[in-house]
Design a protein around this motif. Structure first.
Motif, PDB file in Angstrom:
ATOM      1  N   GLU A   1       0.826  -1.199   0.000  1.00  0.00           N
ATOM      2  CA  GLU A   1       0.000   0.000   0.000  1.00  0.00           C
ATOM      3  C   GLU A   1       0.859   1.247   0.000  1.00  0.00           C
ATOM      4  O   GLU A   1       1.842   1.336   0.742  1.00  0.00           O
TER       5      GLU A   1
ATOM      6  N   GLN B   1       0.406   5.478   0.272  1.00  0.00           N
ATOM      7  CA  GLN B   1      -0.548   6.515   0.635  1.00  0.00           C
ATOM      8  C   GLN B   1      -0.118   7.854   0.049  1.00  0.00           C
ATOM      9  O   GLN B   1       1.051   8.235   0.139  1.00  0.00           O
TER      10      GLN B   1
ATOM     11  N   SER C   1      -1.578  12.131  -0.729  1.00  0.00           N
ATOM     12  CA  SER C   1      -2.531  13.161  -0.310  1.00  0.00           C
ATOM     13  C   SER C   1      -2.677  14.137  -1.478  1.00  0.00           C
ATOM     14  O   SER C   1      -1.789  14.223  -2.336  1.00  0.00           O
TER      15      SER C   1
ATOM     16  N   VAL D   1      -3.625   4.655  -2.183  1.00  0.00           N
ATOM     17  CA  VAL D   1      -4.690   5.216  -1.360  1.00  0.00           C
ATOM     18  C   VAL D   1      -4.466   6.712  -1.212  1.00  0.00           C
ATOM     19  O   VAL D   1      -3.361   7.154  -0.877  1.00  0.00           O
TER      20      VAL D   1
ATOM     21  N   ARG E   1      -6.013   9.877   0.875  1.00  0.00           N
ATOM     22  CA  ARG E   1      -6.914  10.270   1.957  1.00  0.00           C
ATOM     23  C   ARG E   1      -7.189  11.773   1.858  1.00  0.00           C
ATOM     24  O   ARG E   1      -6.270  12.572   1.715  1.00  0.00           O
TER      25      ARG E   1
ATOM     26  N   ILE F   1     -11.785   8.326   1.277  1.00  0.00           N
ATOM     27  CA  ILE F   1     -10.628   7.633   0.699  1.00  0.00           C
ATOM     28  C   ILE F   1     -10.874   7.315  -0.771  1.00  0.00           C
ATOM     29  O   ILE F   1     -11.917   6.782  -1.137  1.00  0.00           O
TER      30      ILE F   1
ATOM     31  N   SER G   1      -9.180   5.045  -3.761  1.00  0.00           N
ATOM     32  CA  SER G   1      -8.161   3.997  -3.885  1.00  0.00           C
ATOM     33  C   SER G   1      -8.185   3.370  -5.265  1.00  0.00           C
ATOM     34  O   SER G   1      -9.189   3.416  -5.978  1.00  0.00           O
TER      35      SER G   1
END
Length: 144
Positions: free
Chosen positions: A59, A61, A63, A91, A93, A132, A134
């Motif tokens: 995964e 992450q 932004s 992902v 967020r 979220i 994804s």
């Protein structure tokens, strides 16, 4: 032949009577050394297990406010994961008022997919679930 005859024949040779197909009518048996047979079978299973490749889901992450260098670093990491045969879940967020700028997040995720397009395909398109967004990228399989 009858099972008594087969057992006697196996006993005379110093071997075992092994049922190969007990569900068949009549049941199929072989006269052999059971210890050796079991060893060979376990050896084949172990070899098959070695050749089996496990795929992990890594995964990454992001932004919506990610900077270019951070983006490139994470994209290179994703390329490394994909080239080693793992799937990557990207992902993004959204915090607070970032929810009103979903288009920016979509652009970044699309740019990420484009960056990884040489070593991976988008397996699951970008989707929004609450705060979220994804996407899943799977590695391109190389034929040997």
């Amino acid at each position: 032949m009858s099972s008594e005859q087969a057992l006697k024949m196996a006993y005379d040779k110093g071997l075992d009577l092994v049922a190969m197909s007990a569900q068949a009518n009549p049941p199929v048996c072989k006269i052999m050394d059971f210890g050796k047979y079991r060893f060979e079978r376990e050896k084949r299973e172990k070899e098959a297990k070695k050749k089996q490749q496990t795929v992990e889901l890594k995964e990454i992450q992001l932004s919506p406010r990610i900077d270019t260098h951070d983006f490139e670093t994470k994209a290179k990491q994703a390329v490394k994961f994909l080239s080693s045969g793992n799937k990557v879940r990207v992902v993004m967020r959204f915090k607070g008022r970032e929810m009103s700028h979903m288009a920016i997040g979509r652009e970044i995720i699309d740019k990420f997919a484009e960056f990884c397009s040489e070593v991976g395909n988008v397996d699951k398109k970008p989707s929004v679930d609450g705060r979220i967004m994804s996407m899943v990228i799977s590695p391109i399989t190389q034929k040997k």
